[in-house]
Design an enzyme around this catalytic site. Structure first.
Site, PDB file in Angstrom:
ATOM      1  CB  ALA A  37      -4.463  -0.458   8.937  1.00 45.63           C
ATOM      2  CG  ASP A  38      -7.774  -0.174   4.036  1.00 50.49           C
ATOM      3  OD1 ASP A  38      -7.296   0.657   3.228  1.00 50.49           O
ATOM      4  OD2 ASP A  38      -7.610  -1.401   3.919  1.00 50.49           O
ATOM      5  CD  GLU A  46      -1.627  -6.230   3.172  1.00 59.19           C
ATOM      6  OE1 GLU A  46      -2.848  -6.349   3.361  1.00 59.19           O
ATOM      7  OE2 GLU A  46      -1.092  -5.138   2.888  1.00 59.19           O
ATOM      8  N   GLY A  88       0.831  -1.207   0.000  1.00 57.16           N
ATOM      9  CA  GLY A  88       0.000   0.000   0.000  1.00 57.16           C
ATOM     10  C   GLY A  88       0.865   1.257   0.000  1.00 57.16           C
ATOM     11  CE  LYS A 117      -5.731   5.195   5.421  1.00 60.58           C
ATOM     12  NZ  LYS A 117      -4.692   4.238   5.127  1.00 60.58           N
ATOM     13  CG  ASP A 140       0.876  -4.161   5.786  1.00 58.37           C
ATOM     14  OD1 ASP A 140       0.453  -5.314   5.568  1.00 58.37           O
ATOM     15  OD2 ASP A 140       0.772  -3.234   4.957  1.00 58.37           O
TER      16      ASP A 140
END
Ligand code: DER
Length: 223
Positions: A82-83, A102, A26, A120, A80
């Site tokens: 995140a949404d 993921e 992402g 987020k 990583d």
């Protein structure tokens, strides 16, 4: 520096010599991979595994040494995006279409550091449609079972209006719940549907959440 980049640079400070590092996917993870590339170019010795073909290609471009999963005993840290992230550090992920790899990598990681901008951080998960990876076979039947859980399931399409195909040859379905009351219960209900491979609820997995701000500051989200 962009808020996402601030969070990414802060997270990469946790990487130490000799670690095995999971590379997320992402636009926020992109900045983390860039920073890891900068540090490896300066001599940092690490080995990496990627959570998507996209991140694998970026790592190769930057000269970050990748290793096959056959050589991985444990992943020391995965960074990583995140949404959505809630106050318990539960996540919705999958906006970038890489949730399955993921989640596999995150589940094998001693540390999962999530990097986000403040947009987020939410009080309750579910405003962002929950991505669910499903096999293509009989997808219409799987869609009906997803709808029965109380969402509006929409197969994700490419810019040319074809179904988006994940790195694993599956569909991604964006499930519009509006709000998710009980993520643990929904996790079990989703895994009970034949045809569902996995979904974007990453529950009780994050070990740290770093929020970046446009003013260049970053702070850990309290739990
Ligand atoms: O697909 C994913 O899980 C991504 O990590 C996503 O959750 C965050 O994407 P972004 O960093 O581009 O907002």
């Amino acid at each position: 520096m962009q808020a996402k980049q601030v969070a990414a640079v802060r997270a990469v400070q946790s990487i130490q010599e000799g670690m095995v590092v999971g590379l997320g996917t992402g636009s926020t993870a992109y900045y983390a991979i860039q920073e890891i590339g900068r540090r490896t170019a300066e001599g940092l010795q690490i080995k990496a595994v990627a959570t998507s073909v996209q991140s694998e290609n970026l790592a190769k471009e930057l000269g970050i040494p990748l290793i096959p999963f056959a050589e991985v005993e444990v992943i020391d840290v995965t960074i990583d995006g995140a949404d959505e992230v809630d106050g318990s550090w539960n996540l919705i992920k999958g906006g970038g279409g890489a949730l399955l790899r993921e989640k596999i990598v995150a589940a094998a990681s001693k540390q999962l550091i999530i990097i986000v901008d403040e947009s987020k951080a939410v009080g309750q998960l579910g405003k962002f449609p929950l991505p669910v990876e499903i096999v293509t076979f009989a997808s219409e039947l799987t869609l009906r079972k997803l709808e029965a859980l109380g969402c509006k399931p929409v197969i994700r399409l490419t810019a040319s209006n074809e179904p988006f195909i994940t790195d694993n040859g599956n569909y991604t379905v964006d499930c519009h719940f509006d709000r998710i009351e009980d993520a643990d219960q929904l996790n079990l209900a989703l895994h009970a549907i034949p045809g569902v491979v996995d979904h974007g609820l990453f529950l009780h997995m994050a070990t740290q959440v770093i929020v970046g701000y446009a003013d260049g500051s970053a702070r850990e989200l309290e739990r």
